[in-house]
Design an enzyme around this catalytic site. Structure first.
Site, PDB file in Angstrom:
ATOM      1  CB  THR A   1     -41.566  75.342  85.791  1.00  0.00           C
ATOM      2  OG1 THR A   1     -41.321  74.883  84.461  1.00  0.00           O
ATOM      3  CG2 THR A   1     -42.740  74.564  86.373  1.00  0.00           C
TER       4      THR A   1
ATOM      5  CG  ASN B   1     -37.308  70.025  81.726  1.00  0.00           C
ATOM      6  OD1 ASN B   1     -38.067  69.329  81.047  1.00  0.00           O
ATOM      7  ND2 ASN B   1     -37.463  71.340  81.841  1.00  0.00           N
TER       8      ASN B   1
ATOM      9  CG  PHE C   1     -33.865  80.829  81.718  1.00  0.00           C
ATOM     10  CD1 PHE C   1     -33.982  81.690  82.794  1.00  0.00           C
ATOM     11  CD2 PHE C   1     -33.065  81.209  80.652  1.00  0.00           C
ATOM     12  CE1 PHE C   1     -33.315  82.904  82.814  1.00  0.00           C
ATOM     13  CE2 PHE C   1     -32.403  82.423  80.654  1.00  0.00           C
ATOM     14  CZ  PHE C   1     -32.518  83.274  81.744  1.00  0.00           C
ATOM     15  CG  ASP C   2     -38.485  74.742  82.441  1.00  0.00           C
ATOM     16  OD1 ASP C   2     -38.935  75.021  83.565  1.00  0.00           O
ATOM     17  OD2 ASP C   2     -39.166  74.199  81.550  1.00  0.00           O
ATOM     18  CB  ILE C   3     -33.107  73.433  86.575  1.00  0.00           C
ATOM     19  CG1 ILE C   3     -31.973  73.824  85.623  1.00  0.00           C
ATOM     20  CG2 ILE C   3     -32.691  72.264  87.468  1.00  0.00           C
ATOM     21  CD1 ILE C   3     -31.528  72.719  84.693  1.00  0.00           C
TER      22      ILE C   3
END
Length: 234
Positions: free
Chosen positions: A89, A55, A49-51
């Site tokens: 994001t 990160n 959910f936040d690639i």
């Protein structure tokens, strides 16, 4: 991970920190293999959910590792969709996230597509200025004009000497940004990167349009702003 995160290397204007072509290739492949493991090889599927470049951490040899699983969700192997709050994001969120629909691992694949574009083009999808044109919108224009090479990062001559391969990776990023039902799984993406698979020919690029969160959250009653988990820059 002594080399830091990917964003420090692809968005930095200091040419001394510019990544060469081979390193960019290897990083994209490393992230793809990592996502393949999370989506298809774990006991339970994991949606990150936040690639995003912040990160993706790099070791001393620039091997990529996916980090920060604070928004991740476990999904049973026999379960393809999961209902979740709006999270991630801005600039990397798949369009389906805004519609309150059930979400699958393909939300990560959309984010990965943005990461490919940013890594090859050397620019952020969204800048802090609201007047800046989103990278995805620029890609749409150049794809329709058959001039994707105009977007290749011009901070390093090495990547320009591999222009045809760079354009192919941009097209792979576009392939990952298609609508949910047409978006490939990560094992298909890995095969393309390894040279053992082929991408679908895309002639209509209408799906390459940046969705802005302020309009979508306020107009969609399935998601309320206070229920969202929107990650900011680091």
């Amino acid at each position: 991970m002594v080399t830091g995160s990917l964003d420090k290397w692809i968005f930095d204007l200091d040419k001394a920190r510019t990544l060469g072509w081979k390193k960019r290739q290897e990083i994209i492949y490393g992230v793809a293999k990592g996502l393949q493991y999370l989506h298809e090889e774990c006991h339970k599927k994991i949606i990150h959910f936040d690639i995003k470049p912040q990160n993706i951490l790099l070791d001393g040899d620039f091997n990529a590792k996916i980090s920060d699983f604070g928004l991740a969700k476990l999904v049973d192997r026999n379960q393809s969709l999961v209902l979740t709050t709006l999270k991630g994001t801005i600039g990397y969120l798949a369009p389906k996230m805004f519609r309150g629909s059930n979400i699958s691992v393909k939300a990560d694949i959309y984010s990965f597509g943005i990461v490919i574009l940013e890594t090859i083009c050397g620019r952020k999808n969204l800048h802090s200025s609201h007047e800046s044109m989103a990278l995805i919108d620029m890609v749409k224009t150049k794809a329709e004009e058959d001039q994707l090479y105009d977007l290749i990062d011009d901070c390093d001559e090495d990547i320009w000497s591999h222009k045809a391969e760079a354009v192919k990776l941009i097209k792979l990023g576009i392939w990952c940004l298609q609508t949910h039902d047409r978006r490939p799984c990560m094992s298909m993406v890995v095969k393309v990167l390894e040279g053992s698979g082929d991408m679908d020919l895309i002639t209509d690029h209408h799906f390459l349009t940046m969705i802005h969160i302020d309009k979508q959250v306020n107009s969609n009653t399935s998601f309320q702003p206070e229920a969202s988990i929107i990650s900011g820059p680091r």
